[in-house]
Design a protein around this motif. Structure first.
Motif, PDB file in Angstrom:
ATOM      1  N   VAL A 113       4.599  -1.722   4.918  1.00 39.16           N
ATOM      2  CA  VAL A 113       4.489  -0.811   3.771  1.00 39.16           C
ATOM      3  C   VAL A 113       4.857  -1.544   2.478  1.00 39.16           C
ATOM      4  CG1 VAL A 113       5.369   1.291   2.720  1.00 39.16           C
ATOM      5  CG2 VAL A 113       4.925   1.222   5.166  1.00 39.16           C
ATOM      6  N   GLY A 114       5.969  -2.276   2.513  1.00 40.91           N
ATOM      7  CA  GLY A 114       6.421  -2.967   1.312  1.00 40.91           C
ATOM      8  C   GLY A 114       5.401  -3.987   0.832  1.00 40.91           C
ATOM      9  N   LEU A 115       4.870  -4.765   1.767  1.00 42.35           N
ATOM     10  CA  LEU A 115       3.905  -5.796   1.387  1.00 42.35           C
ATOM     11  C   LEU A 115       2.593  -5.175   0.918  1.00 42.35           C
ATOM     12  CD1 LEU A 115       4.559  -8.368   4.236  1.00 42.35           C
ATOM     13  CD2 LEU A 115       5.059  -8.659   1.821  1.00 42.35           C
ATOM     14  N   SER A 116       2.186  -4.077   1.564  1.00 46.81           N
ATOM     15  CA  SER A 116       0.950  -3.424   1.128  1.00 46.81           C
ATOM     16  C   SER A 116       1.078  -2.943  -0.314  1.00 46.81           C
ATOM     17  CB  SER A 116       0.619  -2.238   2.024  1.00 46.81           C
ATOM     18  OG  SER A 116       0.459  -2.659   3.342  1.00 46.81           O
ATOM     19  N   LEU A 117       2.251  -2.415  -0.655  1.00 51.15           N
ATOM     20  CA  LEU A 117       2.468  -2.008  -2.048  1.00 51.15           C
ATOM     21  C   LEU A 117       2.339  -3.206  -2.972  1.00 51.15           C
ATOM     22  CD1 LEU A 117       5.430   0.518  -1.964  1.00 51.15           C
ATOM     23  CD2 LEU A 117       3.329   0.784  -3.249  1.00 51.15           C
ATOM     24  N   LYS A 118       2.914  -4.333  -2.554  1.00 52.69           N
ATOM     25  CA  LYS A 118       2.933  -5.509  -3.412  1.00 52.69           C
ATOM     26  C   LYS A 118       1.542  -6.105  -3.580  1.00 52.69           C
ATOM     27  CE  LYS A 118       6.997  -5.948  -4.965  1.00 52.69           C
ATOM     28  NZ  LYS A 118       7.203  -5.961  -6.421  1.00 52.69           N
ATOM     29  N   MET A 119       0.744  -6.099  -2.483  1.00 56.16           N
ATOM     30  CA  MET A 119      -0.565  -6.730  -2.617  1.00 56.16           C
ATOM     31  C   MET A 119      -1.653  -5.705  -2.925  1.00 56.16           C
ATOM     32  SD  MET A 119      -1.301  -7.926   1.265  1.00 56.16           S
ATOM     33  CE  MET A 119      -1.148  -6.853   2.682  1.00 56.16           C
ATOM     34  N   GLY A 175      -6.673  -3.658   9.826  1.00 51.62           N
ATOM     35  CA  GLY A 175      -8.119  -3.728   9.702  1.00 51.62           C
ATOM     36  C   GLY A 175      -8.685  -2.428   9.142  1.00 51.62           C
ATOM     37  N   GLY A 176      -8.136  -1.299   9.586  1.00 53.89           N
ATOM     38  CA  GLY A 176      -8.592  -0.003   9.080  1.00 53.89           C
ATOM     39  C   GLY A 176      -8.337   0.136   7.593  1.00 53.89           C
ATOM     40  N   CYS A 177      -7.111  -0.198   7.182  1.00 51.60           N
ATOM     41  CA  CYS A 177      -6.777  -0.106   5.753  1.00 51.60           C
ATOM     42  C   CYS A 177      -7.673  -1.043   4.948  1.00 51.60           C
ATOM     43  CB  CYS A 177      -5.322  -0.484   5.519  1.00 51.60           C
ATOM     44  SG  CYS A 177      -4.174   0.772   6.036  1.00 51.60           S
ATOM     45  N   ALA A 178      -7.881  -2.258   5.485  1.00 50.82           N
ATOM     46  CA  ALA A 178      -8.689  -3.233   4.750  1.00 50.82           C
ATOM     47  C   ALA A 178     -10.128  -2.745   4.638  1.00 50.82           C
ATOM     48  CB  ALA A 178      -8.629  -4.586   5.455  1.00 50.82           C
ATOM     49  N   GLY A 179     -10.665  -2.219   5.755  1.00 49.55           N
ATOM     50  CA  GLY A 179     -12.029  -1.703   5.721  1.00 49.55           C
ATOM     51  C   GLY A 179     -12.162  -0.576   4.714  1.00 49.55           C
ATOM     52  N   GLN A 219     -11.650  -6.582  -2.873  1.00 48.50           N
ATOM     53  CA  GLN A 219     -11.511  -7.991  -2.472  1.00 48.50           C
ATOM     54  C   GLN A 219     -10.242  -8.216  -1.670  1.00 48.50           C
ATOM     55  OE1 GLN A 219     -14.099  -9.933  -3.080  1.00 48.50           O
ATOM     56  NE2 GLN A 219     -15.128  -8.386  -4.302  1.00 48.50           N
ATOM     57  N   VAL A 220      -9.154  -7.529  -2.041  1.00 50.33           N
ATOM     58  CA  VAL A 220      -7.934  -7.609  -1.228  1.00 50.33           C
ATOM     59  C   VAL A 220      -8.257  -7.175   0.194  1.00 50.33           C
ATOM     60  CG1 VAL A 220      -5.665  -6.575  -0.862  1.00 50.33           C
ATOM     61  CG2 VAL A 220      -6.323  -7.323  -3.139  1.00 50.33           C
ATOM     62  N   GLY A 221      -9.137  -6.152   0.305  1.00 51.70           N
ATOM     63  CA  GLY A 221      -9.573  -5.694   1.622  1.00 51.70           C
ATOM     64  C   GLY A 221     -10.195  -6.813   2.445  1.00 51.70           C
ATOM     65  N   TYR A 222     -11.113  -7.584   1.829  1.00 50.11           N
ATOM     66  CA  TYR A 222     -11.741  -8.683   2.572  1.00 50.11           C
ATOM     67  C   TYR A 222     -10.690  -9.651   3.109  1.00 50.11           C
ATOM     68  CZ  TYR A 222     -16.259  -7.451   0.483  1.00 50.11           C
ATOM     69  OH  TYR A 222     -17.383  -6.809   0.113  1.00 50.11           O
ATOM     70  N   LEU A 240      -2.822  -3.054  -1.246  1.00 45.30           N
ATOM     71  CA  LEU A 240      -3.755  -2.734  -0.171  1.00 45.30           C
ATOM     72  C   LEU A 240      -3.932  -1.217  -0.101  1.00 45.30           C
ATOM     73  CD1 LEU A 240      -5.417  -3.634   2.295  1.00 45.30           C
ATOM     74  CD2 LEU A 240      -3.356  -3.427   3.668  1.00 45.30           C
ATOM     75  N   PHE A 241      -5.195  -0.786  -0.054  1.00 46.35           N
ATOM     76  CA  PHE A 241      -5.483   0.629   0.102  1.00 46.35           C
ATOM     77  C   PHE A 241      -4.701   1.179   1.305  1.00 46.35           C
ATOM     78  CE2 PHE A 241      -7.918   4.114   1.896  1.00 46.35           C
ATOM     79  CZ  PHE A 241      -8.267   4.849   0.779  1.00 46.35           C
ATOM     80  N   PRO A 242      -4.104   2.337   1.291  1.00 46.01           N
ATOM     81  CA  PRO A 242      -4.042   3.351   0.234  1.00 46.01           C
ATOM     82  C   PRO A 242      -2.856   3.208  -0.719  1.00 46.01           C
ATOM     83  CG  PRO A 242      -3.125   4.218   2.267  1.00 46.01           C
ATOM     84  CD  PRO A 242      -3.468   2.796   2.531  1.00 46.01           C
ATOM     85  N   LEU A 243      -2.228   2.033  -0.770  1.00 44.95           N
ATOM     86  CA  LEU A 243      -1.085   1.859  -1.666  1.00 44.95           C
ATOM     87  C   LEU A 243      -1.469   1.009  -2.873  1.00 44.95           C
ATOM     88  CD1 LEU A 243       1.611   1.261   1.079  1.00 44.95           C
ATOM     89  CD2 LEU A 243       1.159   3.340  -0.210  1.00 44.95           C
ATOM     90  N   HIS A 244      -2.716   1.163  -3.316  1.00 41.42           N
ATOM     91  CA  HIS A 244      -3.264   0.314  -4.374  1.00 41.42           C
ATOM     92  C   HIS A 244      -3.133   0.975  -5.738  1.00 41.42           C
ATOM     93  CE1 HIS A 244      -6.090   3.444  -3.647  1.00 41.42           C
ATOM     94  NE2 HIS A 244      -6.504   3.242  -4.864  1.00 41.42           N
ATOM     95  N   PHE A 245      -2.730   2.274  -5.768  1.00 38.54           N
ATOM     96  CA  PHE A 245      -3.033   3.078  -6.963  1.00 38.54           C
ATOM     97  C   PHE A 245      -2.367   2.620  -8.245  1.00 38.54           C
ATOM     98  CE2 PHE A 245      -0.335   5.112  -3.837  1.00 38.54           C
ATOM     99  CZ  PHE A 245       0.876   5.148  -4.493  1.00 38.54           C
ATOM    100  N   TRP A 246      -1.300   1.790  -8.145  1.00 34.88           N
ATOM    101  CA  TRP A 246      -0.693   1.309  -9.379  1.00 34.88           C
ATOM    102  C   TRP A 246      -1.569   0.265 -10.049  1.00 34.88           C
ATOM    103  CZ3 TRP A 246      -0.022  -3.899  -9.348  1.00 34.88           C
ATOM    104  CH2 TRP A 246       0.005  -4.520  -8.095  1.00 34.88           C
ATOM    105  N   MET A 247      -2.420  -0.412  -9.263  1.00 32.39           N
ATOM    106  CA  MET A 247      -3.044  -1.627  -9.780  1.00 32.39           C
ATOM    107  C   MET A 247      -4.095  -1.388 -10.874  1.00 32.39           C
ATOM    108  SD  MET A 247      -4.594  -4.890  -7.802  1.00 32.39           S
ATOM    109  CE  MET A 247      -6.206  -4.314  -7.378  1.00 32.39           C
ATOM    110  N   PRO A 248      -5.074  -0.486 -10.660  1.00 27.99           N
ATOM    111  CA  PRO A 248      -6.073  -0.322 -11.719  1.00 27.99           C
ATOM    112  C   PRO A 248      -5.436   0.068 -13.053  1.00 27.99           C
ATOM    113  CG  PRO A 248      -6.839   0.683  -9.712  1.00 27.99           C
ATOM    114  CD  PRO A 248      -5.415   0.295  -9.476  1.00 27.99           C
TER     115      PRO A 248
END
Lengths: 501, 350, 123
Positions: free
Chosen positions: A226-232, A292-296, A323-326, A234-242
Motif C-alpha cells: 500500500v505504501g509503495l503504491s501510494l508513492k509510485m 497485475g490486476g492493479c497494473a492492468g 505507464q506506471v501500469g506497464y 499505482l492505480f487506485p492510489l494514483h489520485f494525488w498525481m494528476p
C-alpha cells in the motif's frame, strides 16, 4: 574512467549522494539570485559523471558494497549498488541534469526572484533524497531518504501557487497521502525488524527467506504494497498525481515525472525481490494477481482518462498513470523478459515523459497555460516543440523505431511466456488508446485553425529547445540501436530475479 | 505484575484518552493544548520504557517546539473549526480495516519485554557491548585493544553511539531533513513587506506577535532565565555521549532561549545579538560540519564517516572526537532552523 | 502478564486509528495535521516497545557487568522519526497558512468548492 576520479573510485556510491547534498546545502550561500541555476547545473552535472562512472564500475566488477563509517553490515549502514541501482541512478541524474539545464527561463518566470536560493537548494535536496534511496542497502535509511525527497517535493509542488493557487491544495493533499504512505512503509519496516532483528536489506532477505513468515511478514508485505503504491502512484492510489503534476511549476513537473515515480517503482522492485521472501525468485500467485490486476486497471483507466483531459499537463499526468501500469505489470509477473521490459520502460519512459513535460512547460512559458483551447494550431507557430510532442507521443504508443516499441516488445514476450495472455492484451489495448490521445494533440495542434489572439506566438529560444530534443532524440536513438541497453537491462533483471544482487 | 508494564498500561490509557479528546475538541487551540499534553504523556511513557533520549526529544521537540509552532500557525490560520459534515462511513470502514490488519500483524510479535525477541538477539547485543570492530579491509590497525570496545569507554550512552557512529549516515540525513524543512519554509512563506522594527503589528487574532513585551515582570524574570537555558543547552550538547542528550535536544533549547528573548525584548533586539545572516549561515554550516567530518575521514583514507581514520593511533579517541563534531553540526542546524521556522510561521519581516 | 503482553501494540493500533480517521474524515486542515502527528506517534510506540526488555536499564552503560540494557536501536530510529514528523508538520503548517491566505479558509470542502467555482467561471 576519468583519471582524476580513480582515487575516489571506492567512494562512488557515497559521492553520488554527497555531491547533491553539499550542492543543496551550499545553494543558499553560493546560489543566490540567478547564480542558483548555474550552481544546480554544476552539481547535477557532477552527479551525472559519478553515476556514469559508477555504472561502468558495476558493469565490469559486479555489485559494490560500501560500509559507511567503516562498520560492517548489518551493524552499520551499507550502501549497495548493483546493476539495477546503477541504471536507475544514471537515469535520475542524467534526466535531472537535462531538466535542470532546460529550466533556467521557466524558473525565472514562475519562482519569485528573492526565493531562488531556497528553490535551488530544495531542488537539489529532492534529487539527493532520490539518489540516496537508490544506493542504500538499509531499510530504515531508505525511509529517512524517502522523507527527504518527499518533504522537498511537497515544497517544490506548492511553488506552482504563483500560477495557480490550486498548487497549494494539491501539495497539501500529496503531503497527507505521501506521509501516510511513508508511515505505512515505516510500520512495515518495524514489523520486519521485530521479526528478524535487522535492518540491512540483504540480511533481512536471508533471514526472512529462512523463517516461515506468518502473520507478521504477511502484514508487513501488505503495508509495504500500500505504501509503495501510494508513492509510485499505482492505480487506485494514483489520485494525488494528476493534480500535483498539473499544478506544480513546469520544471518541477518534468523533474518529478522523470525521476520521483521511477524511484518509487525502483523501491517496489527492491522490496519485493530483494527484501521480502520470494518463492524461488518469483512472487507468489496472490501477489502477482493483485499487482497485475492493479497494473492492468492502471493501463486501462489511465489511457481512457488521458484522452479526456482539457490540458496537455493533465493528459501527460494520466498517461503516466498508465505507464506506471506497464512497468508494474512486468515487475509483477517476474518473468525475465517481462522484467527486462519493465526496466527498459522505466528508462525510456523517464526520457520520453521528461521531454514531454518539458514541452508542456514550454507552452506554459509562452502561452501562460497549456489548455487545449489555447493550443489550437500551435503546430505552425511552435513547430519544434509541437514536433517533439508528437515524437514523444509515438514513443508512448510504442511505434516501431521508437524506444517504447522495444520495451513493450520485451514486456509482451515476457507476459506471453509467463502465460498471461489477458494482461498482454491489455498492453496492446493500452497502446491503441495511447494512439487516441496522441492523435488528440495532433488534431488540435496541426488541424485546427490558429486561435486569433495567438498571432504573435513564436518558437522559444534554442536553449529551451535543445534539452527537449536531447531527451526525445535519445529515446528515438535508443529505439533504433537498442542492443547495448537491452543487454544491460536483461543483466539487471537477471540479477534481480536471481534473488538479491 | 511487572511495575514497568503496570505504569505503562496506566499511562497509555491516559494518552489514548488525551488523543481522542484532542481529536474531538472543536476549538483548535484546545486541540493543540491537548496534543501537547498527549506529547508530554508520551515523553513519560518513553522514559518508563527506558528510552531516555527519546523521552528528552519528545519533550523538547514534540511537546515543546511542535506546540509552539502550532500555536503560532493558529494565530495566522484561525482557531475555529467548523462543525458538522465531517463524519464518513467509508473512512471509518477503511480505518477499522487497517486496524484489524495491524492487530493481526502484531498478534505474533514477541510479548512485552521478551528477552528472546529477535530484536534483542541479533545485532543489539553487539551495540551494547560496543564491540563490533571496523571492516578489516581498511587501513585500520588491528591493535584496537580488546576489551576497550569500539570507543574505549568514551561513549557510555549507546544511543549516542548508534546515532552518531554506527548509524551516523542516518543522522546526517536527519539533519538534512531539518535543513530541508527550513528551506521549504523559506521558500513557501512569502515575506511580509518590511516595516520599521518598532512598529506594532497587530494580526487578526489581536495578539501582537513581534514587538516587545510590555510587562516589566515578564521581561525581568524571563531575561534572567535566558542565560540558564543557554548554559543548559550547551551542557546537553556536550553531555550527549555520557547521558541523555545531544545535538537535537540542545539545538531546540538554544533556539528556545533566542525565541524567548525575541518575545520579551522584540525581534529587533534579538537581531542585534544574533544577526539574521548568521542564522541563515548556521543552517548550512551545521550540515556542512557533519558532512565535512565525513569527507575528512575519506580524505584520511577511511570510509565516509569512519571517524577512527582521523587518528589511526588512537582510534577510540578519534571516534569520540568525530561524534562530538557531528553532534555540534546537528546542534547548529537544529538551533538555527527551529529559530528560522518559528519566525517564518510567526510571520512578519525576516 | 501474558494477557497484557501485547497491550502496547493494541494501544499503538488504537492511536494510529484515531489519527488516521481524523486525517481522512476531518475537513479542517489543521485537524488533519494533528491527526497525522498522532498517527506517527502511534508508530513510535510500536518501535520503542520492541526495545523493552524485562528488568532492563536505560541503554547507558554502567560499570556493573551484571546490568542488562534495553535495545538502543529502536530509540535511535525513533529519534530520527520524531524529527522527521515535526519537519513534515512544519511544512504542512506552511502550506495550510498559504491556503488560508489564498482561499480564506482551511476547511477542505470549502476550498474544493472555491476551486470548483473558479473552474466554472472559466479560469
Amino acid at each position: 574512467m576519468l583519471n582524476f576520479l580513480q582515487p575516489w573510485a571506492d567512494h562512488f556510491p557515497v559521492l553520488l549522494v554527497l555531491i547533491p547534498l553539499l550542492g543543496g546545502v551550499l545553494a543558499p550561500i553560493f546560489g543566490r539570485g540567478s547564480r542558483g541555476w548555474a550552481w544546480a547545473v554544476l552539481t547535477t552535472g557532477c552527479a551525472t559523471i559519478i553515476a556514469i562512472e559508477m555504472l561502468l564500475v558495476v558493469r565490469s566488477g559486479g555489485a559494490i558494497s560500501y560500509p559507511l563509517g567503516g562498520w560492517p553490515a548489518p551493524f552499520g549502514i551499507e550502501l549497495r549498488v548493483d546493476l539495477l541501482s546503477a541504471i536507475v541512478a544514471l537515469v535520475v541524474t542524467s534526466v535531472g541534469w537535462i531538466v535542470t539545464i532546460h529550466s533556467r527561463r521557466s524558473v525565472q518566470v514562475e519562482i519569485p526572484r528573492d526565493r531562488l536560493g531556497p528553490f535551488w537548494s530544495v531542488w537539489l535536496l529532492a534529487i539527493t533524497g532520490l539518489l540516496g534511496i537508490i544506493v542504500t542497502g538499509d531499510a530504515f535509511n531508505m525511509y529517512v531518504l524517502l522523507e527527504i525527497s518527499a518533504l522537498t517535493i511537497y515544497g517544490l509542488i506548492a511553488m506552482g501557487r504563483s500560477r495557480d493557487r490550486k498548487a497549494l491544495v494539491s501539495a497539501f493533499n500529496y503531503l497527507i497521502l505521501g506521509s501516510i504512505g511513508a508511515s505505512f512503509i515505516l510500520i512495515a519496516i518495524g514489523l520486519l525488524y521485530a521479526h528478524t532483528g535487522t535492518l540491512n536489506m540483504s540480511d533481512l532477505h536471508q533471514r526472512l527467506q529462512a523463517s516461515d513468515g506468518g502473520a507478521t511478514v504477511m502484514t508487513a508485505r501488505a503495508f509495504l504494497l500500500v505504501g509503495l503504491s501510494l508513492k509510485m502512484a499505482l492505480f487506485p492510489l494514483h489520485f494525488w498525481m494528476p493534480a500535483a503534476y498539473s499544478t506544480a511549476p513546469s520544471a518541477v513537473a518534468s523533474l518529478l515525472s522523470a525521476t520521483a515515480t521511477k524511484v518509487g517503482i525502483y523501491m517496489a522492485m527492491r522490496f519485493l525481490y530483494t527484501v521480502l521472501p520470494t518463492e524461488g525468485g518469483a512472487l507468489t500467485d496472490p501477489n502477482v494477481w493483485l499487482l497485475g490486476g492493479c497494473a492492468g486497471a492502471a493501463i486501462f483507466y489511465g489511457s481512457i482518462q488521458a484522452s479526456r483531459q482539457p490540458s496537455l499537463s493533465l493528459l501527460l499526468a494520466y498517461s503516466s498513470v498508465a505507464q506506471v501500469g506497464y512497468i508494474v505489470l512486468g515487475l509483477a509477473v517476474g518473468h525475465i523478459d517481462a522484467m527486462t521490459g519493465s526496466i527498459l520502460h522505466l528508462m525510456f519512459h523517464a526520457l520520453m515523459k521528461g521531454g514531454l513535460f518539458l514541452c508542456a512547460g514550454i507552452f506554459i512559458y509562452r502561452l501562460g497555460s497549456n489548455d487545449f483551447t489555447q493550443l489550437a494550431g500551435i503546430g505552425r507557430r511552435m513547430p519544434w516543440t509541437s514536433a517533439a510532442v508528437v515524437l514523444g507521443g509515438l514513443g508512448m504508443i510504442g511505434v516501431p523505431g521508437t524506444s517504447g516499441f522495444i520495451s513493450k516488445l520485451h514486456l509482451l514476450r515476457g507476459l506471453l511466456l509467463a502465460d498471461h495472455p489477458i494482461l498482454a492484451m491489455l498492453v496492446l489495448l493500452g497502446s491503441a488508446m495511447a494512439a487516441i490521445y496522441t492523435w488528440k494533440f495532433v488534431e488540435i495542434a496541426y488541424l485546427k485553425p490558429v486561435a486569433e489572439d495567438a498571432e504573435e506566438i513564436r518558437e522559444v529560444p534554442f536553449d529551451m529547445l535543445w534539452p527537449v530534443w536531447l531527451l526525445i532524440g535519445s529515446s528515438i536513438w535508443l529505439g533504433l540501436n537498442p542492443a547495448p541497453v537491452v543487454e544491460l537491462a536483461a543483466d539487471a533483471a537477471r540479477a534481480l530475479l536471481g534473488g538479491g544482487g | 505484575m511487572d511495575p514497568v508494564l503496570l505504569l505503562d498500561v496506566l499511562l497509555l490509557i491516559l494518552a489514548v484518552l488525551a488523543a481522542v479528546a484532542a481529536m474531538l475538541q472543536r476549538d483548535l487551540l484546545g486541540s493543540v493544548m491537548l496534543m501537547g499534553i498527549y506529547s508530554l504523556l508520551m515523553a513519560v511513557i518513553w522514559a518508563n520504557l527506558f528510552a531516555m533520549d527519546v523521552s528528552f526529544t519528545e519533550a523538547s521537540v514534540g511537546a515543546g517546539a511542535a506546540t509552539v509552532l502550532l500555536l503560532m500557525a493558529l494565530t495566522r490560520i484561525g482557531t475555529r473549526e467548523r462543525s458538522g459534515g465531517d463524519h464518513s462511513l467509508p473512512a471509518l470502514v477503511l480505518v477499522v480495516l487497517t486496524g484489524v490488519v495491524l492487530l493481526y500483524g502484531t498478534s505474533e510479535l514477541p510479548r512485552f519485554g521478551d528477552p528472546q525477541a529477535p530484536a534483542q538477539l541479533h545485532i543489539a547485543p553487539r551495540y551494547l557491548a560496543q564491540d563490533i570492530g571496523k571492516v578489516s579491509d581498511s587501513a585500520t590497525p588491528q591493535d584496537s585493544p580488546h576489551g576497550e570496545g569500539d570507543f574505549g569507554h568514551h561513549v557510555p550512552n549507546t544511543v549516542t553511539a548508534v546515532l552518531a557512529s554506527y548509524r551516523g549516515y542516518d543522522t546526517m540525513f536527519e539533519t538534512a531533513v531539518i535543513f530541508s524543512a527550513g528551506m521549504c519554509l523559506l521558500l513557501l512563506l512569502r515575506p511580509i513587506p518590511r516595516r520599521s522594527p518598532e512598529t506594532v503589528t497587530i494580526d487578526e487574532s489581536g495578539s501582537t506577535s513581534h514587538q516587545k513585551s510590555e510587562s516589566v515582570v515578564l521581561r525581568t524574570i524571563g531575561g534572567m532565565l535566558i542565560p540558564y537555558i543557554l548554559v543548559f543547552g550547551f551542557y546537553v550538547q556536550m553531555h550527549g555521549e555520557i547521558g541523555p542528550g545531544g545535538g537535537f535536544q540542545a539545538g531546540v533549547l538554544v533556539a528556545a532561549a533566542f525565541i524567548l528573548h525575541s518575545l520579551l525584548f522584540g525581534r529587533a533586539a534579538t537581531d542585534r545579538w544574533l544577526p539574521r545572516w548568521l542564522v541563515d549561515l548556521a543552517m548550512s554550516l551545521g550540515v556542512l560540519l557533519y558532512a565535512g567530518t565525513g569527507v575528512a575521514c575519506m580524505a584520511m583514507g577511511g570510509h565516509f564517516l569512519d571517524y577512527s581514520a582521523l587518528d589511526r593511533v588512537h582510534p577510540a579517541e578519534a571516534e569520540a572526537l568525530g561524534m562530538t563534531l557531528v553532534e555540534a553540526g546537528v546542534g547548529l542546524t537544529v538551533a538555527s532552523v527551529v529559530l528560522t521556522i518559528v519566525r517564518k510561521v510567526q510571520g512578519g519581516t525576516r | 502478564m501474558t494477557l497484557l503482553g501485547l497491550f502496547n501494540h493494541w494501544a499503538f493500533v488504537i492511536i494510529m486509528m484515531v489519527g488516521l480517521y481524523a486525517i481522512i474524515a476531518r475537513n479542517n486542515l489543521v485537524k488533519k495535521i494533528l491527526g497525522l502527528g498522532l498517527f506517527q506517534t502511534g508508530i513510535f510506540l510500536m518501535y520503542i516497545t520492541l526495545g523493552v526488555r524485562d528488568g532492563a536499564a536505560a541503554p547507558i552503560l554502567q560499570d556493573d557487568p551484571a546490568v542488562i540494557y534495553a535495545n538502543p536501536l529502536p530509540h535511535v530510529l525513533i529519534l530520527t522519526a520524531i524529527v522527521v514528523s515535526v519537519s513534515t508538520m512544519a511544512v504542512a503548517l506552511a502550506l495550510a497558512i498559504g491556503i488560508r491566505e489564498s482561499y480564506g479558509t482551511v476547511e477542505a470542502d470549502e476550498v474544493a468548492a472555491l476551486d470548483q467555482q473558479s473552474q466554472e467561471v472559466g479560469c
